[in-house]
Structures are given as C-alpha cells and as structure tokens.
Design an enzyme around this catalytic site. Structure first.
Site, PDB file in Angstrom:
ATOM      1  N   ASP A 494     -16.930 -20.110  -9.096  1.00  0.00           N
ATOM      2  CA  ASP A 494     -17.672 -18.948  -9.591  1.00  0.00           C
ATOM      3  C   ASP A 494     -19.167 -19.213  -9.426  1.00  0.00           C
ATOM      4  O   ASP A 494     -19.587 -20.322  -9.092  1.00  0.00           O
ATOM      5  CB  ASP A 494     -17.304 -18.738 -11.062  1.00  0.00           C
ATOM      6  N   ASP A 570     -17.693  -9.073 -11.930  1.00  0.00           N
ATOM      7  CA  ASP A 570     -17.801  -8.704 -13.341  1.00  0.00           C
ATOM      8  C   ASP A 570     -17.753  -7.192 -13.533  1.00  0.00           C
ATOM      9  O   ASP A 570     -18.764  -6.544 -13.838  1.00  0.00           O
ATOM     10  CB  ASP A 570     -19.096  -9.270 -13.924  1.00  0.00           C
TER      11      ASP A 570
END
Length: 903
Positions: A494, A570
C-alpha cells in the site's frame, strides 16, 4: 509537528477529498505550455537522414528550434514502435521505463517491402499493414488493409523540450527552470524536459483506457474540460466523475469501430496528461487519406488523443488489431499477462484497518465458520506491526504470529500482511539500518537520504529503481528474515505511489534523486511497479520458486499485471462509488490489468445495509473480491447485521464460490490470450455498436452477463442484452431472451441480474464449501446454453493443484465440452482434451448437466465412457422452458465421454 499535519490531513479526508492538494493542468507549467499550442510546431523529416533497414527506419526530424532522432520499428504481430528522442550530444540521457515491457527489446519483424519517395517513405509489413512516414509536415500514418486507422502528429502538436544549460529566468520561460506549488519548490537544473504529440484514431467512435480515473468507461471530450491526468497519487475518498489522477497509471488507449480496433501504448513513467477530442476525419489533415468511393470523410468518426509528459522520450507502440481479440494479444505480448494466480486469491478476502489483536483475528475467523460463510483470506493492516515498522509484528497484540497463521492454515485459509515502502527512521530498526548502510534510499535534491512523513512518522524511502535495492527488498521476505511468517502469508503493498504526507501533492518531491542520476519526476509512475515486482520475486524465492505468490498493490503501471493484483483504493460507502467502481474496473481490464477489484462496502463511511448487500453482489462477479474498511467505521463482518442482510451477503459469497471453476479457467485463458476476465461488451459484441459504452453491466468471460442493482430501493432492474442474433438465458429462471434488447426483472434484496449467453457452457461447483481448497474437490455441474440456432454450445475447464508451479511441468488439465446437433433426431455432448501436455487425471466428476434452450423432445439419452458401451441416463425435461437436466451422468472432468440424446 508532522503528527498534527497528518491528523488534519486525515480529518479532511473523512469529509471529502481536498482538491486544493492536487494540481490542475493550468497549475502545471509543462501541461499549460503544451495545451496552449494552436499552430503546428513545424517539424519535418530531414530527407537525407533517412536510413532504411530490414525492420524499419531511422531518420532525423527538425523544426526551427530542435533536431530530434526518430526510429520506426515493425514488431511481431501487427505492432509498430515509434521512438523520438533528443539528437546526439544531449546534456543527459532520458529515462525509459523499459522494465514495464516483457522484453526490453520486443521482437522485430522483417519488412515485406520499403520504398522512399519524394514526400513519403512507405513500409509494408509481412502481415499486410502499411506505415507511411510523411516528410513534410512530419506525420506517421498507419494502414490496415489499405484503410488508414491511426496517425501520429496529424495535428502537428509535436513538442519536445530539450535539456538546456541554465540561463536567466524570463516571463516567457515561467515554470521552465523551477515551479512552486503550495509553497513547495521544484527545482529543474536542466530546465523543463517535457514531450507531447497527438495520436489520431481514425474511424473510432469511442476511445477507452488510460486508467486510473473515477470516471465513466467511455473517455469524454476534454476540450472544455480538464485533461485526464496520469500521476500516481494518494487521494483519500476521491471524487467520482472526475479526471483527477488516482493511485495508478497505464498510458494505453483503445479506439474501436465495428471493423477494427487499434491501441496505443505511450511508454512514459513521468506525470502525463491526456486530451481527448472527438471529431470527424474531414476536420484535419487526414481527409484526403480517408476519402474513397464509399465513404466521405465527414461520415468517418475520429478520436484525437494528445499525450503530454513532463519528461522522458516519446515511445509509442501502436497495436493494429484488427479485431478486439488481436489487440489484447498484442498488448499482452508487450507488457505481459497475469500468471495463473493461486486459487485461494479468487476466493473471498476479509480485511479491516485494523483487526486489533490475535484474539480479534481468531474470533473473526470463527465467525465465518459458525455462520457458514466462505472465506479464504484474513488481512492485517498497519497496526499489526511493531510501531509501524514493516516486516515485524506487534510484541503485545500479535505476540505469537506463528500460532495465528497455523490456525488459519489448518482450516485452509491464508493471511495477508501489509508492507509499505516508507521505512521508519529508527536506528534500532534492522530494515532501516540495512538500507541506510547499503545506500538503498532515495536521495533528496542535495544528495542526502530523502526524508518524508508517513505512518511511522519520519520515514525514508527505498529506491526500488535500483536493481540492488530490489534484490535486497526481495530477500527480506525470506522466512528467516520476516520472522513469524511462512508460505501461508502473502503481501499487500500500500501507499506506494509513493505517499509522502509532507510532500507536494502528498507524494515525493520531483527533484529527488534516483539510481542512475534520474530525478523522481522521470520515474514517478513506476515506483510502485518496482516495489510490488520485487515483493513478488521475494515471495516466489522464499519457497524455492515452488509456491505462487499473491501480491496486492495500490500503485501500478503498464506491466503491473505480471506480479500484482490491484484495487481501486480509498473509495466511499455510497451508491455513486459502487456505480463508478464498474467503469474503473473495466478501464483497468481494457489496459491489460485483469486482477482488479474495489473495496466492498466502501473504505470510508458506514454503508446502509442495502448498499452493503448490493456491493457484495457486485464484488462476487469481479475478479478481486475483498471487504475492507477504515478504522473509524463500524465493524462490518457479515453476521453483524439483521438476518435478512446476513443471508443475502452469505448467498452472494457462496455464489462466488459456486462459479470458481469458471473463474479459474478464465484466468488460465487470460494467461494464454491476454483477454481480460471482466470484459466490456465491445470485446464480445463488436457488431453491436450501441452496447460499446455500457458501463453499468459487464461480461465475466464470454458466457456470463452481470448487472448488479445500483440504486437504493429498486423495484426492478433493467438489463441490456447485447449482440445480434444472440439468445440469452436468465440464470435463475432459464427463460430465453433474444438480443439486442432490454429486459426488466424484479429486484428483491437477493437479486443480481445474471444471464447465460447462448452458445456457451459454464462449469459450476455443485455443492459450495467454505474455502477454495475444499471447493475445488467438489463435483461439477455443466450448464449448457444452446445458441439461437439450437445446434451448438461449447466451453472449457482448467484444473491444476491451485498453488504450485507444477502446471509448468504438465501437472494440469485443460478440457473442452461441446454440445452439437448432429441431425434432427440426435444431439451430442462430448469432452475433449484441449492440451495433451496436461497430464492431470482428476477425480472431480460431473454430477449434473443442465441444458438450456433444448428445443427438442428427448426420448432417451445414454453415455459412452472408456469402454464405449452405452449406459442409459436418467433425465428430466421441462417443455415449458425447454430445460433438460441429466442427473448423475457418471462422467469425469478429465476423461473422455460422449452423450447421445435421441429425440
């Protein structure tokens, strides 16, 4: 101080993305300069510089300011490469992201013929295509079967800013030597080095691709709008219906019409902007090339794309098709395919930021078992580490990781842990100490280790562009180094855009220094690519190259599909984000990256229960299927809701597991052909132009059409059935529907519109188990959907051990099934070994065969097995919906059989 800044940053993201943190074209000096070009820039070929060879040509082009070198190279399989670079004597080399390619030098093809004329040089390829270099003004035209399909620089916008020695600033050169954004200065010691040119897709009504953007699938006209931006960025709770840059970039476009499809890969890793201009062929320089006896240029659609990059070279690969299958194969030859993933990765993944300790993990795991909900993977986010130091476990909350991993493994489940690229600045942290000692960090503009803020606080960033750093990074995944892990632990990369909370646009300063003397501006979009590639190599090496790795990455570039799955970042728990996840995933699939998904339920916020159910139903038919949520959201494990919601979620997940034999087969076939698993309609139905821009529905392979409910409190769902002379079968009712056309079906909470395409055969697990490993051993039901003529259907199935590389040595099976009308009174179902290199003899058998569209009246049926002695079969036949069901045929998936159906 950094903690306060991060707190404000995160608080802001819970409200909405702060667009002021991110540039628009007008705030980017090079984008603004290129976009302001109105008149042609005046490049022409220096005629006596042309040098023909057996695979293409080299030449020089010039205008009043520059001289550049040009090469045109014909590659295998109807692909052409065009490269434009600075002439000899440049101040410094320009960066090329060649590792994005399968082969840094793709295989070339000999020309059939070449000819230099007064104002043009023509190249004829052995596969019947033609490339024409126009000398003045400079232009490159591409023909397929004597029809022009593509052209480079037809609008004359070629601009190439060469490196220069610094001179005094002038207003005219504003932003050329340095720029400031939000009080952060970007120095350019050699000046701006941007490049750009236009690429025309002649005959294309639509263009698709260039992910990642939260936009519709069809690319829109940008003339009175922001260009699409390709610049990997950490964008919290991103906006939908926006061309803003997001986490990854694949600079690949496809132009489509009914007769041909053409692609263009712009191989450049710098910040890139892309303009799209829909027009017609009579509006520009190509009108004379398009004119023929049947077609007037004004009737020929054309899409002009314009790529603008901050640095690097102009390196364009034109894939000439002509059919959709061809361009996916051609792109795969350049940037690769996703190798067959481990089978568990296609199951359901449960994640959260964060499961707080081992007791929490155990309870969640047991919850899936107790509630009879399939699960293959549990995930741990950043809080599982020892104070955000990656490759570690928290000493209190995860004191015995081996026990946690063993408990999961004993139940056929895996663990994924997060490993980000920012390294905690701590002299006691072994990863930091080693990287610093071995000089593996990115440097700042002054030559010191680049320092930024991220989750651990003060952080350093590994320079993955350095082969030495990648090798070192891969070694950190060895079991004796990443202590507590074993082969059942896989990795999540990530924040690898890279995310730098203290940097410009929440990323790394562009004037930071990388391996080879290149600036960060040159390599930005491949930073994450290099990280996840090194991670994949490390996971593979730790098992002596025996176990297939699974790596999830947020950042990506062309070629990322070779080593990673990706997700859309996100997102937010609202209906709009559910809707836009579909075109986002279709765009990724179009650009060659098939293993893709979106966080089910939305990462930010608390979804209403109906939305959560609908998202599970969508995710069940998308390649990567993971539930994930922010630490400030309410817990979302499926059994925490009312029984109606839990039942609907359980049914959606079980539906996914029922179709796993089909999913696994599709990933195998992708690895062979490059065709995506999640498909846009134009790939399968090029004859049905009205369906091409559909982005609320999709195909899973060639056989399944999916449309999840995407509106709250919907009473019915409307589905468009694409194609001409096709028949579709409602999966649940078996009812046949002709296409093209729309149908409506009632929408209760358990509804997902699912249609089976006539002419296809789909294998499905007969009894769903709770993990992929148990599921793969279950009997198969073959669903046969007869085509419109009533005389044919076919399908395939692929099997191997689901986890190792033994398939490379023949431990696999790839079989085909065919339904055929032999004559009016006989129909047959046969199985065939499609690849004799596969030696796997599986015990998986077929316990049921369902025939949809059986417009005959069966009197008897029997099966021929190895001994060729017919055995009678029991069956049921429903005359109302032409459905035939054969029970217990006694056939094995990997052994030949033939069924005769007499009517």
């Amino acid at each position: 101080m950094w903690r306060l800044a991060v707190a404000f940053l995160l608080f802001g993201t819970l409200q909405a993305v702060d667009r002021q943190n991110f540039k628009v074209c007008d705030q980017s000096g090079f984008c603004k300069r290129h976009r302001s070009i109105v008149e042609p820039t005046g490049y022409e070929v220096i005629k006596d510089s042309i040098k023909l060879n057996e695979t293409g040509l080299h030449a020089k082009i010039k205008n009043k300011d520059n001289t550049l070198k040009l090469s045109i190279v014909v590659l295998k399989d109807s692909t052409v490469r065009v490269l434009i670079d600075e002439d000899e004597g440049a101040l410094r080399p320009r960066y090329q992201p060649l590792d994005a390619l399968v082969n840094r030098e793709p295989e070339q093809q000999k020309l059939k013929k070449s000819k230099e004329e007064e104002n043009a040089t023509k190249l004829l390829t052995t596969d019947g295509n033609r490339v024409v270099l126009i000398h003045k003004p400079f232009r490159i035209d591409f023909y397929v079967k004597d029809k022009i399909v593509n052209s480079i620089n037809s609008k004359g916008t070629l601009k190439f800013e060469q490196f220069k020695k610094k001179v005094l600033l002038t207003d005219k050169e504003k932003g050329f030597w340095e720029e400031t954004f939000k009080e952060i200065k970007d120095t350019k010691p050699y000046g701006s080095s941007s490049v750009g040119v236009d690429i025309a897709f002649v005959g294309a009504k639509f263009v698709f691709g260039i992910p990642e953007h939260a936009e519709g699938y069809q690319l829109r006209d940008t003339r009175t709008y922001e260009p699409y931006r390709l610049y990997n960025l950490d964008v919290f709770e991103y906006e939908t219906n926006s061309p803003m840059a997001l986490y990854g970039s694949i600079p690949y476009l496809v132009g489509v019409n009914q007769k041909r499809s053409v692609g263009a890969l712009w191989l450049n890793a710098a910040e890139t902007w892309v303009e799209i201009e829909p027009t017609t062929a009579d509006k520009g320089a190509l009108a004379k090339e398009v004119l023929d006896a049947e077609t007037k240029p004004r009737n020929v659609p054309q899409q002009n794309a314009r790529f603008i990059s901050e640095s690097g070279v102009i390196d364009i690969f034109i894939t000439l098709g002509p059919q959709p299958n061809d361009i996916f194969r051609q792109l795969a030859a350049l940037t690769g395919v996703t190798p067959i993933p481990p089978e568990f990765a296609l199951g359901y993944h449960q994640s959260r930021w964060n499961y707080k300790d081992q007791k929490d993990v155990k309870e969640v795991h047991e919850g899936f078992v107790k509630n009879d909900i399939p699960l293959d993977v549990l995930w741990l986010d950043i809080e599982h580490t020892d104070k955000k130091a990656y490759f570690t476990f928290d000493k209190d909350n995860f004191a015995k990781p081996e026990e946690m991993i063993s408990d999961l493994a004993e139940n056929n489940r895996k663990l994924v842990t997060i490993v980000d690229p920012h390294i905690k600045k701590d002299g006691k942290y072994h990863i930091y100490k080693e990287a610093k000692k071995n000089k593996l960090f990115v440097k700042d503009v002054n030559g010191d280790n680049y320092e930024g803020n991220c989750w651990p606080g003060d952080s350093m960033y590994v320079d993955y562009t350095n082969p030495k750093a990648r090798k070192w990074w891969a070694e950190q995944f060895a079991f004796d180094k990443y202590k507590g892990t074993d082969k059942n632990v896989h990795i999540w990369n990530d924040m690898n855009e890279p995310s730098v909370f203290s940097g410009p646009e929440i990323t790394m300063h562009k004037d930071a220094k990388h391996h080879g003397g290149f600036e960060h501006r040159d390599v930005h979009n491949v930073y994450g690519f290099y990280q996840h590639s090194a991670t994949f190599d490390g996971l593979k090496a730790r098992s002596n190259n025996e176990i297939r790795p699974f790596v999830l990455s947020r950042s990506f570039f062309a070629g990322s599909q070779r080593t990673a799955a990706v997700w859309t970042g996100d997102n937010k728990a609202d209906w709009n984000h559910l809707r836009y996840s579909i075109p986002m995933l279709l765009s990724l699939s179009t650009a060659g990256l098939p293993f893709v998904g979106a966080d089910v339920g939305g990462f930010f916020g608390d979804p209403e229960e109906e939305l959560l159910v609908r998202w599970y139903q969508a995710g069940a038919f998308q390649p990567f299927f993971r539930g994930h949520s922010h630490q400030d959201t309410k817990r979302r494990e499926p059994w925490l809701f009312n029984s109606t919601t839990t039942d609907a979620i359980r049914q959606a997940i079980k539906t996914r597991y029922a179709f796993l034999p089909y999913w696994y087969t599709l990933f195998y076939e992708h690895a062979k052909s490059g065709k995506p698993v999640m498909r846009p309609f134009w790939l399968e139905f090029i004859e049905d132009e009205s369906s091409w821009d559909e982005d609320r529905q999709w195909m899973v392979g060639s056989g399944l059409l999916v449309k999840p409910v995407q509106e709250p409190s919907a009473k019915e769902v409307s589905i468009y059935l694409p194609g001409k002379r096709q028949v579709w079968y409602d999966w649940h009712t078996h009812k046949a529907r002709p296409s093209p056309g729309a149908v409506q079906i009632p929408a209760d909470l358990n509804t997902i519109a699912l249609f089976h395409r006539g002419g296809t055969i789909i294998p499905k697990t007969s009894e769903v188990k709770l993990t992929t490993k148990e599921n793969r051993e279950q009997p198969i039901t073959l669903y046969i959907a007869v085509n419109q003529k009533g005389d044919f259907a076919n399908g395939t199935i692929y099997l191997d051990d689901g986890e190792s590389y033994s398939y490379e040595n023949g431990d696999f099976a790839y079989w085909g099934f065919t339904f055929k009308k032999e004559h009016d009174y006989l129909h047959t179902i046969t199985s065939t070994n499609l690849d004799k290199k596969g030696k796997l003899d599986s015990d998986v058998y077929i316990d049921k065969i369902v025939i949809r569209g059986a417009k005959f009246y069966p009197r008897n049926a029997h099966i021929f097995l190895d001994d060729f002695i017919p055995e009678d079969l029991e069956f049921e036949f429903n005359r109302d919906n032409f459905l035939m069901e054969i029970e217990n045929p006694g056939a094995y998936v990997t052994r030949e059989f033939k069924i005769d159906i007499h009517s």
